[in-house]
Design a protein around this motif. Structure first.
Motif, PDB file in Angstrom:
ATOM      1  N   UNK A 136       0.689  -1.496 -13.160  1.00 56.48           N
ATOM      2  CA  UNK A 136       1.130  -2.146 -14.396  1.00 56.48           C
ATOM      3  C   UNK A 136       2.649  -2.082 -14.542  1.00 56.48           C
ATOM      4  N   UNK A 137       3.239  -0.927 -14.178  1.00 56.73           N
ATOM      5  CA  UNK A 137       4.695  -0.788 -14.298  1.00 56.73           C
ATOM      6  C   UNK A 137       5.442  -1.668 -13.301  1.00 56.73           C
ATOM      7  N   UNK A 138       4.757  -2.051 -12.231  1.00 58.17           N
ATOM      8  CA  UNK A 138       5.409  -2.848 -11.195  1.00 58.17           C
ATOM      9  C   UNK A 138       5.082  -4.340 -11.287  1.00 58.17           C
ATOM     10  N   UNK A 139       4.367  -4.742 -12.338  1.00 58.96           N
ATOM     11  CA  UNK A 139       3.927  -6.137 -12.428  1.00 58.96           C
ATOM     12  C   UNK A 139       5.088  -7.117 -12.283  1.00 58.96           C
ATOM     13  N   UNK A 155      -2.811  -9.952 -11.799  1.00 60.95           N
ATOM     14  CA  UNK A 155      -3.526 -10.904 -12.652  1.00 60.95           C
ATOM     15  C   UNK A 155      -4.561 -10.195 -13.522  1.00 60.95           C
ATOM     16  N   UNK A 156      -5.193  -9.154 -12.984  1.00 65.40           N
ATOM     17  CA  UNK A 156      -6.158  -8.380 -13.777  1.00 65.40           C
ATOM     18  C   UNK A 156      -5.446  -7.711 -14.940  1.00 65.40           C
ATOM     19  N   UNK A 157      -4.278  -7.099 -14.655  1.00 67.01           N
ATOM     20  CA  UNK A 157      -3.510  -6.459 -15.725  1.00 67.01           C
ATOM     21  C   UNK A 157      -3.013  -7.477 -16.741  1.00 67.01           C
ATOM     22  N   UNK A 158      -2.699  -8.673 -16.279  1.00 65.25           N
ATOM     23  CA  UNK A 158      -2.191  -9.711 -17.182  1.00 65.25           C
ATOM     24  C   UNK A 158      -3.230 -10.134 -18.205  1.00 65.25           C
ATOM     25  N   UNK A 163      -4.668  -5.400 -26.524  1.00 61.52           N
ATOM     26  CA  UNK A 163      -4.008  -6.138 -27.609  1.00 61.52           C
ATOM     27  C   UNK A 163      -2.492  -6.106 -27.485  1.00 61.52           C
ATOM     28  N   UNK A 164      -1.891  -7.287 -27.560  1.00 60.02           N
ATOM     29  CA  UNK A 164      -0.446  -7.384 -27.500  1.00 60.02           C
ATOM     30  C   UNK A 164       0.140  -7.288 -26.112  1.00 60.02           C
ATOM     31  N   UNK A 165      -0.699  -6.969 -25.110  1.00 58.52           N
ATOM     32  CA  UNK A 165      -0.184  -6.800 -23.753  1.00 58.52           C
ATOM     33  C   UNK A 165      -0.927  -7.684 -22.753  1.00 58.52           C
ATOM     34  N   UNK A 166      -1.657  -8.664 -23.245  1.00 60.09           N
ATOM     35  CA  UNK A 166      -2.398  -9.550 -22.341  1.00 60.09           C
ATOM     36  C   UNK A 166      -2.174 -11.000 -22.751  1.00 60.09           C
ATOM     37  N   UNK A 167      -2.413 -11.891 -21.800  1.00 57.17           N
ATOM     38  CA  UNK A 167      -2.282 -13.323 -22.044  1.00 57.17           C
ATOM     39  C   UNK A 167      -3.134 -14.045 -21.000  1.00 57.17           C
ATOM     40  N   UNK A 168      -3.477 -15.310 -21.245  1.00 57.71           N
ATOM     41  CA  UNK A 168      -4.171 -16.085 -20.208  1.00 57.71           C
ATOM     42  C   UNK A 168      -3.251 -16.328 -19.021  1.00 57.71           C
ATOM     43  N   UNK A 197     -13.582  -9.689 -16.906  1.00 58.87           N
ATOM     44  CA  UNK A 197     -12.546  -9.862 -17.926  1.00 58.87           C
ATOM     45  C   UNK A 197     -12.378 -11.327 -18.298  1.00 58.87           C
ATOM     46  N   UNK A 198     -12.385 -12.192 -17.287  1.00 61.51           N
ATOM     47  CA  UNK A 198     -12.220 -13.626 -17.557  1.00 61.51           C
ATOM     48  C   UNK A 198     -13.376 -14.150 -18.390  1.00 61.51           C
TER      49      UNK A 198
END
Length: 479
Positions: A136-139, A155-158, A163-168, A197-198
C-alpha cells in the motif's frame, strides 16, 4: 429477540424480511426503497420494526451508508435464501420445473470438452513478497511496467482500501488488472480478493468496459477486427434451468431470413452442461472450435455456436469459481459483451433488473451501435411475451426503450410423455403443437429482427408478422 412485537400475520413477517434483505443488499434506506418500490419513509418504519423485533440496531450509519451489525450479518445468508426461494416459487418458469431428482430430460450426456484448471501463479511465490501494508505504501511507485503481481496488488488496494481510501479503477487499470489474471500471472489469493471486492462494491461501466477489452484481447478477438456476423447472441444458461432452449429455434429463423448469427455461451458444469451443444447438433448448427472457425462456419451456414471453452479456457474457469464463492462475479457480465465476431448488433438477456442499464452503458462505451436487452430469469436472450416488458435498447448509439404489453397466455398442454429434448425438437418439426412455445419463438425472433434492422425503425407488430411467416416456412430438416 422480543416475542411480544412479532408482526400479526405471515404476510407482515414476509414484508419485514423483504425489507431486511433489501437493506442488506443496498446498504441504504433510499436504495432499499427504490428496490421495493416504496417511499423512503415506509422503509424507515420497517427498519424501526425490525430493530424492535430483533432488539438490535441491525445497521450502523456511516459515511458509506448502512453497515450491518454482527447479528445482521449472521442473518444475511438465511434471509437471502428465503427471499430467493419465495421469488422462485412465484415464477412461472421455475414453478414449472421438475425437481432435480426427477426423470431424465434427455439433455444429459458427458461433456463435449474437458475443462483445464485455472492458470494461476503458484502461491509459494508469495514467500518474501512485501506485506499488504508495504504494498500500500508503494502504490504510487508501481508503474505500468512493474511485476504483474505487484500491479494486481495495487489494483486490489485501490478498490479495497476502505472508506476515503478507495476508488473505482479507470478503464485502462481495469483492462490491465484482468489481463494479469487472464494471462495466468495472478496469485490465487489475489484473484479471489480482486473478484470478491469488485463484486461487493459493484463494478462501474468503465471498469467492465476495461475488463471486456482485456477479455477480447485474450480471446484474440481484437486480432480479427473484420465484421463476421450481423447479430451477436450470448446464451449463458444455468444448468438448473430445465426448460427447453426455445431461443435456439428463434435464432434459426433469423438465420433462415438471411442474417448471420453467432451464438456463444455455455450451459453450466452440472448434469445438463451439454444442453446447448446437444441442441445445436440436433438443429444442424455448427459448433465452432475457435473464433476463426466461427467466422468460417457463420459464413458457410449463416449461424454457429461458439462454446466459451473454445473462446477461452481461462475465462471458463473464472466463471466456474462460482462454486467457491456462491456468487456471480464481474466476469459473468464480461462474457455477454465479448462479441467474438465484431457484430454491429447484439441481443442480450440479463436476469438482474438492476444490471440491464449497466449492460447498455457498457455497450455504449464499447461503441456498439445497436443493442437490445431482454429481461429473463436466466442470462440468455429469450422473450417473455405473456407479461408486460420493457426492452432496453441502443439504436444508432442512443437509448431507445421499447415498452410492450403482455399477450394473453394460451391454454396449457397436457403431458406428452416426451422428454424435454424430444418435445423441443417435436415443436420445430410440427410433431407437437404448442402455442405457448411457438409464441415465445416467434416474438424472440421478432426482437432479434428489430435489433438487426434498427435503422429501418421496424416496429414490433411488423417484426412479429415477418417472424410468423418465417416460422410457417421454416426448414424442418437440420441445415
Amino acid at each position: 429477540m422480543k416475542e411480544d412485537r412479532n408482526p400479526r400475520d405471515d404476510l407482515g413477517r414476509l414484508r419485514l424480511l423483504m425489507a431486511f434483505d433489501a437493506l442488506l443488499r443496498e446498504g441504504s434506506v433510499g436504495g432499499a426503497a427504490r428496490t421495493l418500490g416504496l417511499q423512503s419513509s415506509a422503509v424507515s418504519r420497517l427498519l424501526a420494526q425490525l430493530r424492535d423485533l430483533y432488539d438490535d440496531p441491525l445497521f450502523t450509519r456511516t459515511v458509506k451508508g448502512l453497515v450491518p451489525t454482527q447479528l445482521a450479518e449472521t442473518l444475511r445468508p438465511r434471509i437471502r435464501a428465503l427471499i430467493e426461494e419465495s421469488e422462485s416459487l412465484v415464477s412461472r418458469e421455475t414453478a414449472a420445473r421438475a425437481p432435480r431428482s426427477g426423470l431424465p430430460t434427455g439433455w444429459e450426456r458427458p461433456p463435449l470438452m474437458e475443462i483445464p484448471p485455472l492458470a494461476v501463479r503458484p502461491a509459494n511465490l508469495l514467500d518474501g513478497q512485501p506485506t499488504p501494508g508495504d504494498v500500500a505504501r508503494r502504490l504510487a511507485r508501481i508503474g505500468s511496467n512493474a511485476d504483474p503481481q505487484l500491479r494486481l496488488a495495487k489494483y486490489i488496494a485501490t478498490i479495497g482500501g476502505g472508506p476515503g481510501r478507495s476508488r473505482p479503477l479507470t478503464r485502462t487499470e481495469a483492462d490491465d488488472a484482468l489481463s494479469v489474471i487472464l494471462e495466468g500471472q495472478g496469485d490465487p489469493i489475489q484473484i479471489g480478493a480482486f473478484l470478491s471486492l469488485t463484486h461487493y462494491r459493484g463494478a462501474t461501466a468503465a471498469e467492465l468496459a476495461g475488463f471486456v477489452t482485456a477479455a477480447r484481447r485474450h480471446c484474440t478477438v481484437l486480432d480479427e477486427p473484420e465484421i463476421g456476423a450481423d447479430l451477436d447472441w450470448p446464451c449463458y444458461m444455468s444448468p438448473k434451468l430445465r426448460s427447453p432452449p426455445w431461443f435456439l429455434h428463434a435464432a434459426r429463423l433469423v438465420a433462415q431470413a438471411g442474417h448471420k448469427v453467432l451464438l456463444h455461451g455455455h450451459s453450466g458444469r452440472e448434469e445438463q452442461a451439454e444442453k446447448l451443444p446437444m441442441a445445436c447438433e440436433m438443429a444442424g448448427i455448427p459448433i465452432s472450435t475457435s473464433v476463426t472457425a466461427a467466422r468460417r462456419d457463420v459464413a458457410a451456414c449463416g449461424i454457429a455456436y461458439l462454446p466459451l471453452l473454445s473462446l477461452s479456457a481461462q475465462i471458463h474457469r473464472l466463471i466456474g469459481l462460482h462454486g467457491l464463492f456462491e456468487m456471480r462475479g464481474p466476469v459473468n457480465i464480461v462474457v455477454h459483451m465479448l462479441n467474438p465476431l465484431n457484430a454491429p448488433t447484439s441481443l442480450l438477456g440479463v436476469a438482474n433488473p438492476m444490471q440491464r442499464d449497466l449492460h447498455r452503458h457498457i455497450g455504449g462505451l464499447l461503441g456498439l451501435a445497436n443493442l437490445s436487452i431482454l429481461g429473463n430469469n436466466r442470462d440468455f436472450a429469450q422473450f417473455t411475451p405473456f407479461k408486460a416488458t420493457t426492452v432496453l435498447r441502443l439504436v444508432d448509439g442512443e437509448p431507445d426503450d421499447l415498452h410492450l404489453p403482455g399477450l394473453p397466455a394460451p391454454a396449457t398442454h397436457p403431458p406428452t410423455g416426451l422428454t424435454s429434448r424430444e418435445y423441443w425438437q417435436a415443436v420445430w418439426t410440427g410433431a407437437a403443437r404448442d402455442e405457448t412455445a411457438e409464441t415465445i419463438i416467434v416474438t424472440t425472433a421478432a426482437i432479434a429482427l428489430m435489433t438487426i434492422r434498427a435503422r429501418e425503425r421496424l416496429d414490433f407488430a411488423k417484426a412479429c408478422e415477418i417472424a410468423r411467416d418465417l416460422w410457417s416456412a421454416r426448414q424442418i430438416s437440420p441445415g
